[in-house]
Scaffold this motif. Structure first.
Motif, short mmCIF file in Angstrom:
data_model
loop_
_atom_site.label_atom_id
_atom_site.label_comp_id
_atom_site.label_asym_id
_atom_site.label_seq_id
_atom_site.Cartn_x
_atom_site.Cartn_y
_atom_site.Cartn_z
N VAL A 75 56.95 -133.32 36.51
CA VAL A 75 55.92 -133.34 37.55
C VAL A 75 56.38 -134.27 38.66
CG1 VAL A 75 53.49 -133.80 38.09
CG2 VAL A 75 54.12 -132.94 35.82
N THR A 76 56.36 -133.77 39.90
CA THR A 76 56.80 -134.55 41.05
C THR A 76 55.76 -134.42 42.16
OG1 THR A 76 58.04 -132.70 41.96
CG2 THR A 76 59.24 -134.20 40.51
N GLY A 77 56.08 -134.99 43.34
CA GLY A 77 55.19 -134.88 44.48
C GLY A 77 54.20 -136.03 44.53
N ALA A 78 52.92 -135.67 44.65
CA ALA A 78 51.87 -136.69 44.72
C ALA A 78 51.89 -137.56 43.47
CB ALA A 78 50.51 -136.02 44.88
N THR A 79 51.52 -138.83 43.61
CA THR A 79 51.49 -139.74 42.47
C THR A 79 50.07 -139.83 41.92
OG1 THR A 79 51.03 -141.73 43.76
CG2 THR A 79 53.32 -141.07 43.54
N GLY A 80 49.98 -139.91 40.63
CA GLY A 80 48.68 -139.99 39.97
C GLY A 80 48.88 -139.85 38.47
N PRO A 81 47.78 -139.83 37.71
CA PRO A 81 47.91 -139.77 36.26
C PRO A 81 48.43 -138.41 35.78
CG PRO A 81 45.61 -139.60 36.93
CD PRO A 81 46.38 -139.93 38.16
N VAL A 82 49.41 -138.46 34.91
CA VAL A 82 49.92 -137.27 34.22
C VAL A 82 49.87 -137.58 32.73
CG1 VAL A 82 51.83 -135.67 33.93
CG2 VAL A 82 51.42 -136.72 36.17
N LEU A 83 49.15 -136.77 31.99
CA LEU A 83 48.93 -137.03 30.56
C LEU A 83 49.33 -135.81 29.73
CD1 LEU A 83 45.35 -138.61 30.81
CD2 LEU A 83 47.52 -139.84 30.56
N VAL A 84 49.66 -136.07 28.48
CA VAL A 84 49.88 -135.01 27.50
C VAL A 84 48.86 -135.19 26.39
CG1 VAL A 84 51.45 -134.02 25.80
CG2 VAL A 84 52.33 -134.78 28.03
N ARG A 85 48.08 -134.16 26.12
CA ARG A 85 47.09 -134.16 25.04
C ARG A 85 47.64 -133.36 23.87
NH1 ARG A 85 42.73 -131.20 22.96
NH2 ARG A 85 40.91 -132.47 22.37
N ARG A 86 47.76 -134.01 22.74
CA ARG A 86 48.29 -133.34 21.55
C ARG A 86 47.19 -132.49 20.90
NH1 ARG A 86 53.15 -135.92 20.62
NH2 ARG A 86 53.30 -138.08 21.35
N PRO A 87 47.56 -131.53 20.06
CA PRO A 87 46.54 -130.73 19.38
C PRO A 87 45.55 -131.57 18.56
CG PRO A 87 48.69 -129.69 19.16
CD PRO A 87 48.92 -131.03 19.80
N SER A 88 45.96 -132.77 18.14
CA SER A 88 45.06 -133.66 17.39
C SER A 88 44.00 -134.29 18.28
CB SER A 88 45.88 -134.77 16.73
OG SER A 88 46.49 -135.60 17.72
N GLY A 89 44.18 -134.19 19.61
CA GLY A 89 43.25 -134.80 20.54
C GLY A 89 43.73 -136.10 21.13
N SER A 90 44.80 -136.66 20.61
CA SER A 90 45.32 -137.92 21.14
C SER A 90 46.00 -137.69 22.49
CB SER A 90 46.32 -138.55 20.16
OG SER A 90 47.45 -137.71 19.99
N LEU A 91 45.96 -138.70 23.33
CA LEU A 91 46.55 -138.63 24.67
C LEU A 91 47.72 -139.60 24.78
CD1 LEU A 91 43.32 -138.56 26.87
CD2 LEU A 91 44.92 -136.67 26.57
N ARG A 92 48.74 -139.20 25.51
CA ARG A 92 49.82 -140.12 25.83
C ARG A 92 50.17 -139.94 27.30
NH1 ARG A 92 54.81 -137.74 26.53
NH2 ARG A 92 55.14 -135.70 25.58
N PRO A 93 50.51 -141.03 27.98
CA PRO A 93 50.93 -140.89 29.38
C PRO A 93 52.28 -140.22 29.47
CG PRO A 93 51.19 -143.15 28.64
CD PRO A 93 50.51 -142.42 27.52
N ALA A 94 52.42 -139.35 30.46
CA ALA A 94 53.71 -138.72 30.74
C ALA A 94 54.28 -139.33 32.00
CB ALA A 94 53.54 -137.21 30.90
N GLY A 95 55.57 -139.37 32.10
CA GLY A 95 56.19 -139.97 33.26
C GLY A 95 56.13 -139.06 34.48
#
Length: 300
Positions: A75-95
């Motif tokens: 993901v590029t361009g505008a800056t802001g939150p990028v997240l990955v949500r796993r099937p378990s429901g947990s979230l992790r930040p993506a770069g």
């Protein structure tokens, strides 16, 4: 080719874009393509795609996609939150501006940007929708290419791979700051339609980006640009217009043409943005202020 990404949410607008479809202006078809071309090019380089691979352009965030197979995205361009949500429901930040691996069932979430307007999502192999006139880009003005994305759309992933995934901890982000932004332009072919006061206003006074802006053009608000007395009431036959042309309609408030601009127009063009500044303009947010600076026309 396989169904690699399922669209769950799109935000305000999400479209498929690549480098566009040049060479068809004689048919009344513009180039279109990514509004911020370097941002899409960077995303493609990060995941090892060919330069012409298609990705997703996201306006003002809000995109959520689910991986139906193991994928590499950036993901590029505008800056802001990028997240990955796993099937378990947990979230992790993506770069931002670095490759990320999505496992089957992972959701990529592109949040509302805090700087810039348009984000770009590249997936290794490219988004493989059917091309129209040699491009997979959505042209909103001409109505060509795939329709804007909707929840439930399944985006196949192709094989447009040119090299390895880059081992990057985050490439430089080019989204402009929220403060006043300076853009450079050369005088346009119809600058002589305006009086000296109007020309001084073009290159001397601040302009504000309005909420009426879109992929066709960025509408500005500021000093009314008044025509020279000899041009008041005159009609200009339609003539070709380019990406970055600053057209002045009857309201006297400038319109900066962006990716989906028409190929002809009947209002005078007072100036034309420097090519690389058109991509910066595509990242400006409503309410943001700009100043135009004159750049001397190149000598040939």
């Amino acid at each position: 080719m396989s169904g690699g990404l399922t669209v769950l949410l799109t935000g305000a607008l999400a479209t498929v874009q690549d480098r566009g479809r040049p060479g068809h202006s004689d048919l009344g078809v513009g180039v279109s393509g990514a509004a911020d071309r370097p941002a899409l090019a960077l995303a493609n380089r990060l995941v090892g795609n060919g330069a012409g691979a298609a990705g997703i352009e996201v306006t003002a965030g809000g995109l959520v996609c689910r991986a139906e197979e193991r994928l590499v995205v950036a993901v590029t361009g505008a800056t802001g939150p990028v997240l990955v949500r796993r099937p378990s429901g947990s979230l992790r930040p993506a770069g931002l501006a670095r490759p990320e691996v999505l496992a089957v069932g992972d959701e990529l979430r592109v949040g509302v940007p805090d700087r810039g307007l348009r984000s770009y999502v590249a997936v290794r192999g490219g988004v493989d929708v059917a091309p129209v006139l040699g491009s997979r880009s959505t042209d909103l003005l001409a109505g060509l290419g795939p329709a804007p994305l909707r929840p439930g759309d399944v985006l196949p992933v192709g094989s447009d791979v040119a090299g390895p995934v880059l081992a990057s901890d985050g490439a430089p982000v080019s989204a402009p700051d929220d403060g006043e932004v300076t853009l450079y332009a050369v005088p346009g072919p119809r600058a002589d339609w305006f009086g000296d006061d109007a020309l001084r206003a073009v290159f001397g006074r601040p302009w504000e980006v309005t909420s009426a802006s879109n992929r066709v053009g960025m509408r500005l608000q500021g000093s009314e640009l008044v025509r020279a007395s000899r041009r008041v009431g005159a009609e200009l036959p339609s003539e070709g217009v380019a990406r970055g042309a600053i057209q002045v309609p009857a309201s006297g408030q400038p319109l900066v043409f962006l990716a989906d601009h028409p190929v002809t127009g009947g209002y005078p063009v007072v100036a034309v943005l420097r090519d690389r500044d058109v991509d910066v303009a595509a990242q400006l947010r409503p309410g943001q202020r700009i100043r135009l600076r004159a750049q001397p026309a190149p000598m040939f």
